[in-house]
Design an enzyme around this catalytic site. Structure first.
Site, mmCIF file in Angstrom:
data_model
loop_
_atom_site.group_PDB
_atom_site.id
_atom_site.type_symbol
_atom_site.label_atom_id
_atom_site.label_comp_id
_atom_site.label_asym_id
_atom_site.label_seq_id
_atom_site.Cartn_x
_atom_site.Cartn_y
_atom_site.Cartn_z
ATOM 1 N N SER A 66 4.638 -7.692 -9.048
ATOM 2 C CA SER A 66 3.702 -7.844 -7.934
ATOM 3 C C SER A 66 3.007 -6.535 -7.617
ATOM 4 O O SER A 66 1.791 -6.483 -7.435
ATOM 5 C CB SER A 66 4.451 -8.363 -6.705
ATOM 6 O OG SER A 66 3.585 -8.462 -5.608
ATOM 7 N N HIS A 110 3.941 -4.806 -1.307
ATOM 8 C CA HIS A 110 3.169 -5.967 -0.880
ATOM 9 C C HIS A 110 2.458 -6.581 -2.058
ATOM 10 O O HIS A 110 2.233 -5.945 -3.088
ATOM 11 C CB HIS A 110 2.161 -5.585 0.203
ATOM 12 C CG HIS A 110 0.953 -4.858 -0.307
ATOM 13 N ND1 HIS A 110 -0.185 -5.510 -0.744
ATOM 14 C CD2 HIS A 110 0.709 -3.536 -0.485
ATOM 15 C CE1 HIS A 110 -1.081 -4.612 -1.130
ATOM 16 N NE2 HIS A 110 -0.561 -3.403 -0.987
ATOM 17 N N CYS A 111 2.107 -7.875 -1.921
ATOM 18 C CA CYS A 111 1.262 -8.525 -2.911
ATOM 19 C C CYS A 111 0.011 -8.993 -2.193
ATOM 20 O O CYS A 111 -0.506 -8.291 -1.333
ATOM 21 C CB CYS A 111 1.997 -9.653 -3.620
ATOM 22 S SG CYS A 111 2.826 -10.796 -2.518
ATOM 23 N N MET A 112 -0.496 -10.193 -2.466
ATOM 24 C CA MET A 112 -1.777 -10.611 -1.916
ATOM 25 C C MET A 112 -1.718 -10.947 -0.429
ATOM 26 O O MET A 112 -2.667 -10.733 0.310
ATOM 27 C CB MET A 112 -2.294 -11.840 -2.683
ATOM 28 C CG MET A 112 -2.622 -11.535 -4.134
ATOM 29 S SD MET A 112 -4.004 -10.418 -4.332
ATOM 30 C CE MET A 112 -5.375 -11.498 -3.965
#
Length: 615
Positions: A106, A25-27
């Site tokens: 990421s 996941h990222c932001m």
């Protein structure tokens, strides 16, 4: 497991556990590696409550869920057998090189953003304080606070090692030990070193990131190799020392120089671009197109490039400034729509996401408005492009790893006041240009009725709607900070209000469902149909009474309406027992909403408004 059901549906709609090779996941996004993407039901996934959008292309299969993605991801990982999914016995998907790079960047950069932002903003404020004479650069206070900024970047290899070790199948502790060794005074920037009789080039590892990524990648490969070949009963003793003794020389001989060459190569490329066309074209393009990169999940790709610039030049001539200009252009575009919109709900949406973008968080605008209305992309291309063009021609420099409005003071670092003036002019141009463009382009009439999105946690609710709650009892309203319980007074459990009761009845402040009745009857949980979770806590420390003085008349699963009796309480008995009778009413999932605003003061009755939730 707050998102258990939500994650179950996601797993099902991406083709089941067997179709998931990995997920990072990222932001705001879950980034899936799927064995067979054709098994994913993308349209159904887009329609799922809690999913903002799905991006499926040659780069990645991404499910956008919002800024609470880290919680969703943590529960998703616990529900998936990722050990098997990532095991050596499973057929490997041949990843697109760009996808593999974006996934790695990421995953590595997201955890490191927090200290980087802290140090960058601190640098900005320190510049402002020294300019205004509040602090002296020779003073102890400045030196101590500035040491935070210096330490974050000096020990950046350690942060990077910690962040990427698990991703690259290396021990986080050994990776950190290796990084700490590289930045030690015995190695970092020291001339004349040799190992096994082989001379080593002078290499500065502090502030760098490419050498340690390569080193940890090698450490992961070496770890897997040794685990297969060293007897199990010897691994605990032999593997760590073998890993360190092998990885250090290989890093010093190969990965250190290679990492520096890659960094120099990146610098050379942009220097060539600058000398041939001018850096203005890159600044202009990035400022104009950043929203598209965020949609693709490539928003973090500029961070290693910026770090490289800061390490080599002491400033970033391109990306950080362009990112700020783009964020401000997004804010301007949404302000233009704010003035153009006639419907109050739309005004609330555009005003809210405009402010969010001004503070450097553009995802709410991009996923809440840009994707639906499309034309704001054109407005940002115009406004951001103009602002980036000006910044490029004026050769604006970003001296700290920071972006957004709060980072503007850092542009005056090193007493470079003209640089600050040019940057302020650039963001003003971007803001006004995007706002005017968005206002002229207008809001597509066919889209105006689309004013709902999925809410965090899986419930769907109107955008920026005000939900008003009535009082849970008759009495006198008090602010949470005046409650004699630190957990409530600090807002740690959520925002809300307190009521000093004048009658023995506690009633429902909302229409919804009773989700929990504590065995001690001193607390009741309620939830609206739109997902707002309200906790009514009757008295302070009254859990110790073990239900004495309480007569609850509802049970879990009951439907309630405003004013409906929940509990009869002998408050005089509670007071005689030495307890505070204050009723505390809070929104337990406050972070899911824009704000919770107390609206009551003084005497209140059961039908009085006590607070408003901005959805």
């Amino acid at each position: 497991m707050k998102y258990k059901e939500f994650n179950k549906k996601i797993i099902e709609l991406v083709g089941g556990k067997g179709n998931i090779q990995s997920v990072v996941h990222c932001m705001t996004r879950l980034r899936f590696t799927l064995k067979d993407r054709s098994k994913a039901k993308t349209d159904e996934l887009k329609a799922l409550d809690g999913v903002v959008d799905v991006v499926s292309n040659n780069v990645a299969y991404q499910v956008i869920v919002g800024t609470h993605v880290n919680e969703v991801h943590a529960e998703l990982i616990s529900m998936l057998d990722l050990k098997n999914a990532e095991g050596d016995d499973m057929p490997k998907e041949k990843k697109h090189p760009l996808k593999a790079m974006l996934d790695l960047v990421s995953e590595i950069m997201t955890p490191v953003i927090e200290p980087i932002i802290a140090s960058g903003l601190l640098a900005g404020f320190l510049s402002l304080f020294t300019i205004t004479g509040i602090l002296s650069e020779e003073g102890s206070t400045f030196l101590l606070l500035n040491s935070i900024r210096e330490a974050v970047f000096y020990f950046l290899p350690i942060l990077i090692a910690m962040s990427c070790a698990k991703r690259l199948k290396a021990s986080p502790y050994l990776a950190v030990a290796l990084a700490a060794t590289l930045v030690s005074t015995s190695i970092n920037g020291v001339e004349g070193l040799s190992i096994f009789g082989i001379s080593l080039p002078q290499t500065t590892y502090a502030n760098s990131f490419i050498p340690i990524i390569l080193a940890v990648w090698f450490m992961g490969k070496l770890t897997v190799f040794l685990q297969k070949r060293i007897p199990q009963f010897l691994q605990y003793f032999l593997n760590p020392v073998l890993i360190m003794v092998i990885c250090l020389p290989v890093t010093l001989l190969f990965f250190g120089p290679i990492g520096i060459w890659i960094g120099d190569g990146i610098g050379w490329f942009f220097e060539l671009l600058n000398n041939t066309f001018g850096s203005w074209i890159v600044v202009m393009l990035y400022a104009a197109l950043q929203p598209f990169l965020i949609m693709l999940g490539a928003g973090n790709f500029m961070m290693p490039l910026s770090l490289n610039f800061l390490n080599k030049l002491g400033y970033d001539p391109i990306f950080l400034g362009a990112a700020t200009i783009s964020d401000i252009a997004v804010s301007g575009a949404m302000l233009g729509y704010f003035f153009k919109a006639k419907e109050m709900k739309q005004k609330q949406l555009f005003g809210t996401v405009s402010f969010s973008a001004l503070m450097g968080v553009t995802e709410p605008a991009i996923y809440g408005a840009f994707i639906k209305f499309r034309r704001p992309f054109i407005a940002v291309i115009i406004g951001g492009g103009l602002g980036g063009l000006f910044a490029g021609f004026m050769k604006v420099k970003t001296y700290s790893m920071v972006w957004g409005l709060m980072g503007l003071p850092s542009y005056a670092q090193n007493q470079d006041f003209s640089n600050l003036i040019f940057m302020v002019a650039s963001v003003v141009i971007a803001f006004i240009g995007a706002a005017i463009a968005a206002y002229i382009l207008g809001i597509p009439s066919e889209e105006k009725s689309k004013d709902t999105v999925a809410a965090p946690g899986g419930d769907s609710k109107p955008l920026n709607k005000k939900v008003i709650f009535s009082s849970a009892a008759e009495g006198e309203a008090v602010q949470l900070e005046n409650i004699k319980d630190q957990a409530f007074s600090t807002g740690a459990l959520g925002k809300g209000i307190g009521i000093i009761p004048s009658s023995n009845e506690v009633v429902s402040p909302l229409e919804g469902e009773v989700t929990v009745v504590f065995p001690t009857k001193h607390a009741i949980g309620l939830k609206t149909d739109s997902g707002i979770e309200v906790l009514i806590h009757i008295g302070v420390d009254t859990v110790e009474l073990e239900g004495k003085y309480f007569e609850t008349v509802v049970k879990e699963g009951d439907r309630v309406v405003p004013g409906q009796l929940l509990s009869k309480v002998d408050f005089s008995g509670i007071i005689e027992a030495g307890y505070d009778p204050t009723i505390i009413v809070i929104v337990a999932n406050t972070p899911d909403y824009l704000d919770v605003i107390p609206t009551a003061s003084g005497a209140v009755t059961k039908d009085c408004e006590i607070f408003t939730v901005i959805v």
